[in-house]
Motif scaffolding. Structure first.
Motif, mmCIF file in Angstrom:
data_model
loop_
_atom_site.group_PDB
_atom_site.id
_atom_site.type_symbol
_atom_site.label_atom_id
_atom_site.label_comp_id
_atom_site.label_asym_id
_atom_site.label_seq_id
_atom_site.Cartn_x
_atom_site.Cartn_y
_atom_site.Cartn_z
ATOM 1 N N SER A 6 0.857 -1.171 0.000
ATOM 2 C CA SER A 6 0.000 0.000 0.000
ATOM 3 C C SER A 6 0.903 1.234 0.000
ATOM 4 O O SER A 6 1.786 1.363 0.841
ATOM 5 N N THR A 7 0.690 2.122 -0.976
ATOM 6 C CA THR A 7 1.602 3.236 -1.197
ATOM 7 C C THR A 7 0.841 4.555 -1.149
ATOM 8 O O THR A 7 -0.073 4.771 -1.947
ATOM 9 N N PRO A 8 1.215 5.462 -0.217
ATOM 10 C CA PRO A 8 0.575 6.780 -0.194
ATOM 11 C C PRO A 8 1.098 7.641 -1.354
ATOM 12 O O PRO A 8 2.281 7.617 -1.668
ATOM 13 N N LEU A 9 0.187 8.377 -1.980
ATOM 14 C CA LEU A 9 0.542 9.277 -3.074
ATOM 15 C C LEU A 9 0.088 10.679 -2.707
ATOM 16 O O LEU A 9 -0.912 10.855 -2.017
ATOM 17 N N PHE A 10 0.804 11.681 -3.187
ATOM 18 C CA PHE A 10 0.450 13.076 -2.936
ATOM 19 C C PHE A 10 0.233 13.322 -1.443
ATOM 20 O O PHE A 10 -0.815 13.808 -1.021
ATOM 21 N N GLY A 11 1.222 12.930 -0.657
ATOM 22 C CA GLY A 11 1.182 13.169 0.783
ATOM 23 C C GLY A 11 0.114 12.356 1.502
ATOM 24 O O GLY A 11 -0.313 12.708 2.587
ATOM 25 N N GLY A 12 -0.323 11.257 0.886
ATOM 26 C CA GLY A 12 -1.326 10.396 1.510
ATOM 27 C C GLY A 12 -2.755 10.730 1.125
ATOM 28 O O GLY A 12 -3.691 10.071 1.567
ATOM 29 N N ALA A 13 -2.951 11.768 0.277
ATOM 30 C CA ALA A 13 -4.309 12.121 -0.160
ATOM 31 C C ALA A 13 -4.900 11.004 -1.024
ATOM 32 O O ALA A 13 -6.101 10.789 -1.043
ATOM 33 N N LEU A 14 -4.034 10.309 -1.751
ATOM 34 C CA LEU A 14 -4.430 9.141 -2.535
ATOM 35 C C LEU A 14 -3.613 7.967 -2.036
ATOM 36 O O LEU A 14 -2.505 8.139 -1.520
ATOM 37 N N VAL A 15 -4.121 6.766 -2.231
ATOM 38 C CA VAL A 15 -3.366 5.575 -1.852
ATOM 39 C C VAL A 15 -3.734 4.453 -2.814
ATOM 40 O O VAL A 15 -4.861 4.385 -3.306
ATOM 41 N N CYS A 16 -2.752 3.618 -3.139
ATOM 42 C CA CYS A 16 -3.024 2.423 -3.952
ATOM 43 C C CYS A 16 -1.873 1.446 -3.754
ATOM 44 O O CYS A 16 -0.839 1.792 -3.179
ATOM 45 N N ASP A 17 -2.077 0.231 -4.214
ATOM 46 C CA ASP A 17 -1.034 -0.787 -4.109
ATOM 47 C C ASP A 17 -0.128 -0.715 -5.334
ATOM 48 O O ASP A 17 -0.611 -0.722 -6.470
#
Length: 195
Positions: A6-17
């Motif tokens: 699980s990877t946070p994107l844009f400072g955790g605003a988005l997340v996906c594997d």
């Protein structure tokens, strides 16, 4: 077998594997604020998340959304649009988003122009482009998986998209895309007010 985290994107605003073997390019070089770029530590494939202004006016539908997908693909490849072939386009469903949000994925290839070939130049680059349309936020999210096919790095006999033969590299990229569609979540919708 690919292992995902699980990877946070844009400072955790988005997340996906994303596959564990992918590294955050922003740790190595500057990346624009509206992008997240991840690269395969063991290969040449990259995954790019791009938050852009929505293309087209209000409303949607297949025709308008299809035109938006074409526009984004053309912007992606720039002057090389005439070297791109789209093999297929499908509607896409994100498991954790409203099923009424339009999303589409196309698989395309971009071939270098003759005369541009050097030993490190790919024979072609496969592009798996997913477009997620967020009309209320006036935003398009692009998820692009670029898969360069460099001579000697892939089995040429295994790849013939006209015959439906994707080969290992494209097959892996399709699996990455499917995992993203299945795991992608918006944790903070305010992100789209900032970009």
């Amino acid at each position: 077998m690919t292992t995902y985290k699980s990877t946070p994107l844009f400072g955790g605003a988005l997340v996906c594997d994303l596959p564990e073997k992918f590294a955050d390019v922003s740790q190595l070089r500057q990346v624009p604020d509206n992008q997240e770029v991840w690269i395969d530590k063991d290969g040449f494939t990259s995954i790019i998340f791009d938050i852009t202004e929505r293309v087209g006016g209000k409303g949607g539908g297949l025709k308008q959304d299809g035109q938006a997908l074409t526009t984004h693909l053309e912007e992606l490849v720039g002057d090389d649009a005439d070297t791109v072939k789209v093999w297929n386009t499908t509607e896409t469903q994100f498991s954790h988003l409203d099923e009424n949000l339009p999303a589409y994925t196309c698989i395309a290839t971009q071939t270098p122009r003759t005369g541009e070939k050097r030993s490190s130049t790919p024979d072609f680059t496969a592009i798996i482009l997913t477009l997620l349309r967020l009309e209320k936020e006036s935003t398009d999210i692009l998820i692009t998986i670029n898969v360069p096919h460099i001579k000697g790095e892939y089995d040429e006999d295994e790849v013939d998209l006209a015959l439906g033969k994707q080969g290992e590299l494209i097959g892996d990229a399709v699996e990455y895309a499917a995992k993203i569609w299945e795991s992608f979540k918006v944790k903070d919708w305010n992100l789209f007010n900032q970009v």
